[in-house]
Motif scaffolding. Sequence first.
Motif, PDB file in Angstrom:
ATOM      1  N   LEU A 186       0.825  -1.200   0.000  1.00 47.68           N
ATOM      2  CA  LEU A 186       0.000   0.000   0.000  1.00 47.68           C
ATOM      3  C   LEU A 186       0.860   1.252   0.000  1.00 47.68           C
ATOM      4  CD1 LEU A 186      -2.449  -1.174   2.819  1.00 47.68           C
ATOM      5  CD2 LEU A 186      -2.694  -1.504   0.351  1.00 47.68           C
ATOM      6  N   SER A 187       0.369   2.294  -0.675  1.00 50.16           N
ATOM      7  CA  SER A 187       1.082   3.565  -0.768  1.00 50.16           C
ATOM      8  C   SER A 187       0.140   4.709  -0.426  1.00 50.16           C
ATOM      9  CB  SER A 187       1.616   3.755  -2.194  1.00 50.16           C
ATOM     10  OG  SER A 187       2.122   5.060  -2.367  1.00 50.16           O
ATOM     11  N   SER A 188       0.693   5.768   0.133  1.00 56.03           N
ATOM     12  CA  SER A 188      -0.096   6.964   0.424  1.00 56.03           C
ATOM     13  C   SER A 188      -0.017   7.976  -0.716  1.00 56.03           C
ATOM     14  CB  SER A 188       0.390   7.613   1.722  1.00 56.03           C
ATOM     15  OG  SER A 188       1.713   8.089   1.561  1.00 56.03           O
ATOM     16  N   ASP A 189       0.622   7.609  -1.831  1.00 63.56           N
ATOM     17  CA  ASP A 189       0.829   8.533  -2.943  1.00 63.56           C
ATOM     18  C   ASP A 189       0.207   7.952  -4.213  1.00 63.56           C
ATOM     19  OD1 ASP A 189       1.891  10.866  -4.164  1.00 63.56           O
ATOM     20  OD2 ASP A 189       3.548   9.683  -4.941  1.00 63.56           O
ATOM     21  N   ASN A 190      -0.407   8.799  -5.017  1.00 60.87           N
ATOM     22  CA  ASN A 190      -1.080   8.325  -6.231  1.00 60.87           C
ATOM     23  C   ASN A 190      -0.550   8.984  -7.495  1.00 60.87           C
ATOM     24  OD1 ASN A 190      -2.045  10.869  -5.811  1.00 60.87           O
ATOM     25  ND2 ASN A 190      -4.194  10.367  -6.080  1.00 60.87           N
ATOM     26  N   THR A 191       0.748   9.147  -7.606  1.00 53.83           N
ATOM     27  CA  THR A 191       1.305   9.887  -8.733  1.00 53.83           C
ATOM     28  C   THR A 191       1.573   9.043  -9.972  1.00 53.83           C
ATOM     29  OG1 THR A 191       3.517   9.618  -7.814  1.00 53.83           O
ATOM     30  CG2 THR A 191       2.379  11.659  -7.317  1.00 53.83           C
ATOM     31  N   SER A 192       1.716   7.729  -9.836  1.00 54.05           N
ATOM     32  CA  SER A 192       2.029   6.893 -10.995  1.00 54.05           C
ATOM     33  C   SER A 192       0.843   6.002 -11.346  1.00 54.05           C
ATOM     34  CB  SER A 192       3.232   5.988 -10.704  1.00 54.05           C
ATOM     35  OG  SER A 192       4.368   6.763 -10.428  1.00 54.05           O
ATOM     36  N   ARG A 193       0.567   5.872 -12.637  1.00 57.69           N
ATOM     37  CA  ARG A 193      -0.486   4.966 -13.084  1.00 57.69           C
ATOM     38  C   ARG A 193       0.080   3.542 -13.076  1.00 57.69           C
ATOM     39  NH1 ARG A 193      -3.360   6.425 -18.459  1.00 57.69           N
ATOM     40  NH2 ARG A 193      -4.191   8.030 -17.087  1.00 57.69           N
ATOM     41  N   ILE A 194      -0.599   2.645 -12.363  1.00 53.98           N
ATOM     42  CA  ILE A 194      -0.158   1.248 -12.278  1.00 53.98           C
ATOM     43  C   ILE A 194      -0.810   0.426 -13.379  1.00 53.98           C
ATOM     44  CG2 ILE A 194      -0.046  -0.790 -10.787  1.00 53.98           C
ATOM     45  CD1 ILE A 194       1.594   1.511  -9.666  1.00 53.98           C
ATOM     46  N   THR A 195      -2.132   0.499 -13.500  1.00 55.66           N
ATOM     47  CA  THR A 195      -2.856  -0.221 -14.552  1.00 55.66           C
ATOM     48  C   THR A 195      -3.892   0.705 -15.168  1.00 55.66           C
ATOM     49  OG1 THR A 195      -4.527  -1.076 -13.026  1.00 55.66           O
ATOM     50  CG2 THR A 195      -2.589  -2.458 -13.399  1.00 55.66           C
ATOM     51  N   ILE A 196      -4.295   0.375 -16.394  1.00 55.84           N
ATOM     52  CA  ILE A 196      -5.324   1.152 -17.075  1.00 55.84           C
ATOM     53  C   ILE A 196      -6.698   0.526 -16.865  1.00 55.84           C
ATOM     54  CG2 ILE A 196      -6.138   1.895 -19.344  1.00 55.84           C
ATOM     55  CD1 ILE A 196      -3.184   2.147 -20.137  1.00 55.84           C
ATOM     56  N   GLU A 197      -6.781  -0.796 -16.936  1.00 54.77           N
ATOM     57  CA  GLU A 197      -8.066  -1.486 -16.769  1.00 54.77           C
ATOM     58  C   GLU A 197      -7.938  -2.525 -15.681  1.00 54.77           C
ATOM     59  OE1 GLU A 197     -11.854  -1.797 -17.227  1.00 54.77           O
ATOM     60  OE2 GLU A 197     -10.792  -0.440 -18.535  1.00 54.77           O
ATOM     61  N   PRO A 198      -8.393  -2.339 -14.494  1.00 55.11           N
ATOM     62  CA  PRO A 198      -9.045  -1.148 -13.972  1.00 55.11           C
ATOM     63  C   PRO A 198      -8.006  -0.056 -13.696  1.00 55.11           C
ATOM     64  CG  PRO A 198      -8.778  -2.722 -12.206  1.00 55.11           C
ATOM     65  CD  PRO A 198      -8.290  -3.382 -13.467  1.00 55.11           C
ATOM     66  N   LEU A 199      -8.464   1.172 -13.709  1.00 54.59           N
ATOM     67  CA  LEU A 199      -7.585   2.313 -13.514  1.00 54.59           C
ATOM     68  C   LEU A 199      -7.130   2.372 -12.054  1.00 54.59           C
ATOM     69  CD1 LEU A 199      -6.274   4.776 -14.803  1.00 54.59           C
ATOM     70  CD2 LEU A 199      -8.307   6.088 -14.182  1.00 54.59           C
ATOM     71  N   THR A 200      -5.830   2.163 -11.837  1.00 53.39           N
ATOM     72  CA  THR A 200      -5.274   2.206 -10.486  1.00 53.39           C
ATOM     73  C   THR A 200      -4.001   3.043 -10.498  1.00 53.39           C
ATOM     74  OG1 THR A 200      -4.045   0.147 -10.829  1.00 53.39           O
ATOM     75  CG2 THR A 200      -6.185  -0.038  -9.748  1.00 53.39           C
ATOM     76  N   TYR A 201      -3.762   3.699  -9.379  1.00 54.03           N
ATOM     77  CA  TYR A 201      -2.580   4.527  -9.208  1.00 54.03           C
ATOM     78  C   TYR A 201      -1.801   4.038  -8.003  1.00 54.03           C
ATOM     79  CZ  TYR A 201      -4.453   7.804 -12.590  1.00 54.03           C
ATOM     80  OH  TYR A 201      -4.912   8.371 -13.738  1.00 54.03           O
ATOM     81  N   GLY A 202      -0.572   4.504  -7.880  1.00 50.57           N
ATOM     82  CA  GLY A 202       0.256   4.123  -6.752  1.00 50.57           C
ATOM     83  C   GLY A 202       1.682   4.565  -6.938  1.00 50.57           C
ATOM     84  N   THR A 203       2.584   3.780  -6.388  1.00 51.85           N
ATOM     85  CA  THR A 203       4.010   4.087  -6.395  1.00 51.85           C
ATOM     86  C   THR A 203       4.778   2.844  -6.810  1.00 51.85           C
ATOM     87  OG1 THR A 203       3.671   5.612  -4.549  1.00 51.85           O
ATOM     88  CG2 THR A 203       5.929   4.894  -4.956  1.00 51.85           C
ATOM     89  N   TRP A 204       5.731   3.002  -7.708  1.00 47.43           N
ATOM     90  CA  TRP A 204       6.644   1.912  -8.060  1.00 47.43           C
ATOM     91  C   TRP A 204       7.892   2.063  -7.196  1.00 47.43           C
ATOM     92  CZ3 TRP A 204       5.552  -2.089 -11.257  1.00 47.43           C
ATOM     93  CH2 TRP A 204       4.443  -1.958 -12.090  1.00 47.43           C
ATOM     94  N   SER A 205       8.268   0.994  -6.482  1.00 50.18           N
ATOM     95  CA  SER A 205       9.438   1.065  -5.609  1.00 50.18           C
ATOM     96  C   SER A 205      10.069  -0.316  -5.480  1.00 50.18           C
ATOM     97  CB  SER A 205       9.029   1.571  -4.226  1.00 50.18           C
ATOM     98  OG  SER A 205      10.141   1.577  -3.357  1.00 50.18           O
ATOM     99  N   THR A 206      11.369  -0.307  -5.201  1.00 53.86           N
ATOM    100  CA  THR A 206      12.080  -1.567  -4.951  1.00 53.86           C
ATOM    101  C   THR A 206      12.001  -1.973  -3.486  1.00 53.86           C
ATOM    102  OG1 THR A 206      14.143  -0.368  -4.608  1.00 53.86           O
ATOM    103  CG2 THR A 206      13.723  -1.207  -6.833  1.00 53.86           C
ATOM    104  N   TYR A 207      11.364  -1.154  -2.636  1.00 49.95           N
ATOM    105  CA  TYR A 207      11.262  -1.465  -1.206  1.00 49.95           C
ATOM    106  C   TYR A 207      10.523  -2.788  -1.015  1.00 49.95           C
ATOM    107  CZ  TYR A 207       9.835  -1.297   3.658  1.00 49.95           C
ATOM    108  OH  TYR A 207       9.620  -1.614   4.971  1.00 49.95           O
TER     109      TYR A 207
END
Length: 175
Positions: free
Chosen positions: A39-60
């Motif tokens: 889970l992320s508290s930030d929604n700056t990156s688009r993860i998927t288009i269908e369904p439309l989801t946002y989040g964060t890409w990280s190696t953590y």
Amino acid sequence: MSKPISLNALRQVDAPASDQVAVFLVIIEHDALERPLRLSSDNTSRITIEPLTYGTWSTYGSEDSLPEPFYYIGMEVIPPDDEEDAEPTSTIVIDVLDADIVGVLTSTTVPAAARIAIVMADTPNLVEIETVGLQLKNASGDWGQIALKLSMEDLYDEPFPAMRMTKERFPGLHR
């Protein structure tokens, strides 16, 4: 030993105003889950288009050092309280999107394990602050929000008084 905070993050702490955003990354693991919740508290990156989801890409928390998605979810992180004679407990209040996850977190007798990291939005692979070894102590709420109370694994369950290093118990120490 604590890890030093990067110079950029330290500057943002002391700045009166900043365009930098601190992001909470939370990983919750449990045997009943197919894969860990990321889970992320930030929604700056688009993860998927269908369904439309946002989040964060990280190696953590990634085992192979490749960026993995942390899905954006509305969350409020309450730092550990400082009550006397009680273990420090942190609370994460999250918006519930999946009823199955609520069931797993609230109905199991085996506590989930969690870890929390703070990263900056522009450097999601650089962990500024990390708390590991957390256990889910309590999960309460309704189908709109759930409050997860997390604390260190049995921090206050150490026996008292501790064993003493006497000649009778540890003869090899006293020659």
